[in-house]
Design a protein around this motif. Structure first.
Motif, PDB file in Angstrom:
ATOM      1  N   TRP A  81       0.902  -1.047  -0.036  1.00 55.15           N
ATOM      2  CA  TRP A  81       0.000   0.036  -0.063  1.00 55.15           C
ATOM      3  C   TRP A  81       0.729   1.292   0.077  1.00 55.15           C
ATOM      4  O   TRP A  81       0.371   2.470  -0.589  1.00 55.15           O
ATOM      5  CB  TRP A  81      -1.015  -0.063   1.117  1.00 55.15           C
ATOM      6  N   ARG A  82       2.009   1.291   0.677  1.00 52.85           N
ATOM      7  CA  ARG A  82       2.820   2.505   0.883  1.00 52.85           C
ATOM      8  C   ARG A  82       3.249   2.920  -0.713  1.00 52.85           C
ATOM      9  O   ARG A  82       3.119   4.011  -1.175  1.00 52.85           O
ATOM     10  CB  ARG A  82       3.912   2.162   1.481  1.00 52.85           C
ATOM     11  N   ILE A  83       3.804   1.899  -1.552  1.00 53.09           N
ATOM     12  CA  ILE A  83       4.421   2.245  -2.902  1.00 53.09           C
ATOM     13  C   ILE A  83       3.336   2.639  -3.604  1.00 53.09           C
ATOM     14  O   ILE A  83       3.112   3.437  -4.642  1.00 53.09           O
ATOM     15  CB  ILE A  83       5.329   1.410  -3.181  1.00 53.09           C
ATOM     16  N   ILE A  84       2.068   2.024  -3.557  1.00 52.11           N
ATOM     17  CA  ILE A  84       1.059   2.104  -4.451  1.00 52.11           C
ATOM     18  C   ILE A  84       0.276   3.527  -4.195  1.00 52.11           C
ATOM     19  O   ILE A  84       0.002   4.316  -5.151  1.00 52.11           O
ATOM     20  CB  ILE A  84      -0.152   0.823  -4.253  1.00 52.11           C
ATOM     21  N   THR A  85       0.207   3.843  -3.036  1.00 54.92           N
ATOM     22  CA  THR A  85      -0.356   4.957  -2.724  1.00 54.92           C
ATOM     23  C   THR A  85       0.868   6.194  -3.237  1.00 54.92           C
ATOM     24  O   THR A  85       0.134   7.657  -3.511  1.00 54.92           O
ATOM     25  CB  THR A  85      -1.037   5.452  -1.227  1.00 54.92           C
ATOM     26  N   SER A  86       1.882   6.048  -2.900  1.00 50.83           N
ATOM     27  CA  SER A  86       2.840   7.136  -3.331  1.00 50.83           C
ATOM     28  C   SER A  86       2.738   7.335  -4.805  1.00 50.83           C
ATOM     29  O   SER A  86       2.680   8.464  -5.216  1.00 50.83           O
ATOM     30  CB  SER A  86       4.227   6.735  -2.909  1.00 50.83           C
ATOM     31  N   PHE A  94       3.147  15.097  -8.691  1.00 53.88           N
ATOM     32  CA  PHE A  94       4.587  15.361  -9.275  1.00 53.88           C
ATOM     33  C   PHE A  94       4.371  15.600 -10.910  1.00 53.88           C
ATOM     34  O   PHE A  94       4.863  16.379 -11.270  1.00 53.88           O
ATOM     35  CB  PHE A  94       5.373  14.462  -8.635  1.00 53.88           C
ATOM     36  N   THR A  95       3.752  14.671 -11.637  1.00 51.18           N
ATOM     37  CA  THR A  95       3.561  14.637 -12.932  1.00 51.18           C
ATOM     38  C   THR A  95       2.717  15.682 -13.443  1.00 51.18           C
ATOM     39  O   THR A  95       3.316  16.437 -14.361  1.00 51.18           O
ATOM     40  CB  THR A  95       3.161  13.115 -13.526  1.00 51.18           C
ATOM     41  N   ALA A  96       1.733  15.992 -12.869  1.00 51.48           N
ATOM     42  CA  ALA A  96       0.898  17.008 -13.392  1.00 51.48           C
ATOM     43  C   ALA A  96       1.663  18.352 -13.027  1.00 51.48           C
ATOM     44  O   ALA A  96       1.432  19.359 -14.106  1.00 51.48           O
ATOM     45  CB  ALA A  96      -0.364  17.026 -12.390  1.00 51.48           C
ATOM     46  N   LEU A  97       2.246  18.598 -12.225  1.00 48.87           N
ATOM     47  CA  LEU A  97       2.836  19.807 -11.771  1.00 48.87           C
ATOM     48  C   LEU A  97       3.886  19.920 -12.885  1.00 48.87           C
ATOM     49  O   LEU A  97       4.164  20.897 -13.226  1.00 48.87           O
ATOM     50  CB  LEU A  97       3.511  19.990 -10.350  1.00 48.87           C
ATOM     51  N   SER A  98       4.764  18.913 -13.087  1.00 38.22           N
ATOM     52  CA  SER A  98       5.774  19.014 -14.131  1.00 38.22           C
ATOM     53  C   SER A  98       5.385  19.314 -15.452  1.00 38.22           C
ATOM     54  O   SER A  98       5.901  20.388 -16.215  1.00 38.22           O
ATOM     55  CB  SER A  98       6.622  17.653 -14.343  1.00 38.22           C
ATOM     56  N   VAL A  99       4.195  18.717 -15.777  1.00 42.94           N
ATOM     57  CA  VAL A  99       3.473  19.157 -17.380  1.00 42.94           C
ATOM     58  C   VAL A  99       3.024  20.682 -17.354  1.00 42.94           C
ATOM     59  O   VAL A  99       3.074  21.328 -18.280  1.00 42.94           O
ATOM     60  CB  VAL A  99       2.337  18.115 -17.520  1.00 42.94           C
ATOM     61  N   ALA A 100       2.279  21.034 -15.996  1.00 45.74           N
ATOM     62  CA  ALA A 100       1.841  22.410 -15.768  1.00 45.74           C
ATOM     63  C   ALA A 100       2.864  23.483 -16.013  1.00 45.74           C
ATOM     64  O   ALA A 100       2.956  24.282 -16.639  1.00 45.74           O
ATOM     65  CB  ALA A 100       1.222  22.502 -14.706  1.00 45.74           C
ATOM     66  N   PHE A 116      -2.183  22.638 -15.711  1.00 44.98           N
ATOM     67  CA  PHE A 116      -2.900  21.564 -14.742  1.00 44.98           C
ATOM     68  C   PHE A 116      -4.105  20.761 -15.608  1.00 44.98           C
ATOM     69  O   PHE A 116      -4.089  19.761 -15.140  1.00 44.98           O
ATOM     70  CB  PHE A 116      -3.452  22.272 -13.602  1.00 44.98           C
ATOM     71  N   VAL A 117      -4.802  21.328 -16.108  1.00 44.45           N
ATOM     72  CA  VAL A 117      -5.951  20.639 -17.016  1.00 44.45           C
ATOM     73  C   VAL A 117      -5.151  19.689 -17.960  1.00 44.45           C
ATOM     74  O   VAL A 117      -5.380  18.426 -17.866  1.00 44.45           O
ATOM     75  CB  VAL A 117      -6.432  21.520 -17.858  1.00 44.45           C
ATOM     76  N   LEU A 118      -4.156  19.985 -18.432  1.00 45.36           N
ATOM     77  CA  LEU A 118      -3.322  18.822 -19.313  1.00 45.36           C
ATOM     78  C   LEU A 118      -2.641  17.903 -18.341  1.00 45.36           C
ATOM     79  O   LEU A 118      -2.590  16.567 -18.802  1.00 45.36           O
ATOM     80  CB  LEU A 118      -2.419  19.506 -20.186  1.00 45.36           C
ATOM     81  N   ALA A 318       9.412  12.366 -15.481  1.00 48.79           N
ATOM     82  CA  ALA A 318       9.030  12.273 -14.159  1.00 48.79           C
ATOM     83  C   ALA A 318       8.546  10.931 -13.706  1.00 48.79           C
ATOM     84  O   ALA A 318       8.788  11.100 -12.513  1.00 48.79           O
ATOM     85  CB  ALA A 318       7.516  13.471 -14.314  1.00 48.79           C
ATOM     86  N   ARG A 319       7.967  10.052 -14.324  1.00 48.65           N
ATOM     87  CA  ARG A 319       7.679   8.799 -13.733  1.00 48.65           C
ATOM     88  C   ARG A 319       8.994   8.046 -13.376  1.00 48.65           C
ATOM     89  O   ARG A 319       8.986   7.424 -12.180  1.00 48.65           O
ATOM     90  CB  ARG A 319       6.905   7.988 -14.869  1.00 48.65           C
ATOM     91  N   ILE A 320       9.970   8.075 -14.225  1.00 53.68           N
ATOM     92  CA  ILE A 320      11.384   7.586 -13.981  1.00 53.68           C
ATOM     93  C   ILE A 320      12.093   8.050 -12.937  1.00 53.68           C
ATOM     94  O   ILE A 320      12.361   7.495 -12.004  1.00 53.68           O
ATOM     95  CB  ILE A 320      12.140   7.409 -15.256  1.00 53.68           C
TER      96      ILE A 320
END
Length: 529
Positions: A81-86, A94-100, A116-118, A318-320
């Motif tokens: 659950w820890r890594i799943i929720t993270s 973090f990904t949405a912020l990077s894209v924004a 942030f929409v994208l 961002a995911r890597i």
């Protein structure tokens, strides 16, 4: 209607044929469906397929999420659950912020709110794509559980970002205090509504004299009802479906009989396959209309493609990065749960594989198509850069599916990432242990329960004599009413044994469920004697 209906039927037929072709070529069927939809869209004379933005979420998301809840191992979700929720919350934010930040800086006219929409649209990886791709390689149960668990929760977190960003674009301002209160209500309200409705549905189906057909019909209705009620209350419909679906899945033996479970499994498998196939075809079919909208706005196609490629790069990066940060945090705080790879190099490659598995698909398309054409509930000006957002989303889906989807199995095999990883017991060995355990457990139960029965019965005696050898009787005449009742009682004992065995974290819940399914089949065969 007479034009669209044959087209929809042809789409379903194309989905089936392309899935068979994908299986023959040993590639994930979402890749072929997206490419085929793109190619089909260039055929002249085809009707333009438009989906109402207000209905796109309601049509596709609830059943897809609900079915995923019934397929996933809740035991594995609790374990990781820890890594799943993270990954489902922190990595998505973090990904949405990077894209924004990237789009607001590099795309002319893009505000942070539009970014942030994208970002909310393209942040969540797609479970269907990842599952279809990774089935061609052997990966540890822990990795598949993380990917499946993440996919259930990241949809909710990304859509919360998407909803708040849409509100910010429409009003031109963002109030943090108001957003925080709304966020808490969306999360806890959605979970609470889902659990409450799930409990009600379980009690209703348990007490009503339902047949398999009515049970299946109710399960088809329930995810839509959960989603609708939660959305009407202003909370997260996605979290309502997920929480309610997980609760009902854990109670399936409590309110569904064996016939309902068997028939429901087949119905839901076909239903979800068709829904997924149609969505992936729509992704390709929508491109020409999106390109037309770009040209109407005077946006150069090559420039738009460049934006899409760069956003895809930001997502992958961002995911890597997040995967390596998660591994570093695990090494510091919980080193005991780290996978023990064959070498240090392979351990360092594990986060790269997890980061490379972030294919986008159904949720991203649904979110993009749900962007309103006009602001302020259809009374204001046109939504800014809507066609560009749709086009970038399409490029992201296409690139992640084709590039990552085709290379991920090759990378796993080429780098031998999971070679030397301490894997769980092989599935075949676990199955043998389950069957041996069931055989001895049931035989001991029968001896204890019926060996000294004051009312001896020929059928029960034959069961006691033949259970060890598991031979089929050539004559079913001995299967009288009492014998059948004992046999069904024996099957229930097996289910209880498997439920207890499932508490062992070393046992794969998927194998437990497969054995449960075999018991259901045996019960249905018995009832028809």
């Amino acid at each position: 209607m007479h034009t669209i209906l044959p087209f929809l039927l042809a789409m379903i037929a194309a989905v089936v044929l392309l899935e068979m072709l994908a299986a023959r070529l040993k590639i994930a069927y979402p890749i072929l469906l997206v490419v085929a939809g793109l190619l089909i869209s260039f055929i002249p004379g085809l009707p333009i397929l438009r989906v109402d933005p207000d209905l796109i979420f309601f049509i596709f998301l609830p059943p897809l999420l609900f079915e995923a809840c019934w397929s996933i191992s809740f035991k594995e979700m609790k374990k990781w659950w820890r890594i799943i929720t993270s990954f489902a919350f922190l990595v998505v934010f973090f990904t949405a912020l990077s894209v924004a930040l990237f789009t607001s800086h590099y795309i002319p006219g893009f505000t942070l709110a539009l970014g942030f929409v994208l970002g909310g649209i393209v942040a969540p990886p797609d479970a269907v794509s990842a599952g279809a791709i990774t089935k061609f390689v052997k990966i540890p149960r822990s990795t598949s559980a993380i990917l499946e668990g993440e996919s259930l929760l990241n949809d909710a977190s990304s859509l919360i970002i998407f909803r708040f960003a849409l509100a910010a674009v429409g009003t031109g301002r963002f109030v943090w205090q108001h957003a925080a209160v709304n966020f808490l209500w969306m999360v806890f309200g959605g979970v609470g509504i889902g659990l409450a409705l799930g409990w009600i549905f379980v009690q209703v189906q348990k007490r009503l004299p339902t047949e398999p057909s009515s049970d299946i019909a109710l399960t088809l209705i329930e995810p839509y009802f959960m989603y609708w009620v939660a959305e009407q209350a202003g909370s997260s419909g996605v979290l309502a479906v997920v929480s309610g679906g997980l609760y009902m899945s854990s109670k399936r033996l409590f309110f569904l009989n064996s016939a309902s479970r068997i028939q429901g499994f087949n119905v839901w498998e076909s239903f979800v396959f068709i829904l997924n196939g149609i969505v992936f075809l729509i992704i390709g079919l929508e491109l020409p209309e999106i390109v037309g909208g770009l040209r109407a706005k005077g946006i150069d196609l090559h420039t738009a493609i460049g934006y899409g490629v760069m956003v895809t790069g930001v997502l992958i990066g961002a995911r890597i990065i997040s995967s390596y940060v998660a591994m570093l945090a695990t090494m510091i705080f919980r080193p005991g749960v780290l996978p023990r790879a064959g070498s240090r190099l392979r351990r360092l490659l594990l986060p790269l594989v997890l980061g490379w598995s972030g294919m986008r698909g159904v949720v991203s398309l649904a979110a993009a198509l749900s962007i309103p054409i006009l602001l302020n509930d259809g009374t204001g000006p046109a939504f800014p850069h809507r066609n560009l957002i749709l086009f970038i989303t399409f490029i992201v889906i296409l690139l992640t599916l084709v590039v990552q989807g085709l290379t991920l199995p090759w990378l796993i095999r080429r780098w031998r990432v999971f070679d030397g990883t301490i894997m769980e017991e092989s599935a075949e060995q676990t199955r043998r242990q389950l069957k041996d355990g069931l055989k001895h457990h049931v035989h001991e139960y029968l001896k204890k329960r019926y060996e000294n029965d004051p009312d001896p019965n020929e059928g029960v005696s034959k069961l006691l004599e033949t259970w060890e050898k598991k031979t089929k009787a050539s004559d079913d005449s001995w299967m009288n009413k009492k014998t059948k009742a004992v046999f069904i009682e024996m099957l229930n004992v097996q289910r209880q044994y498997l439920e207890e065995l499932n508490k062992d974290p070393k046992i794969d819940e998927g194998i437990i469920r497969a054995q449960m399914y075999q018991i259901d089949l045996e019960e249905e065969r018995l009832r028809r004697l």
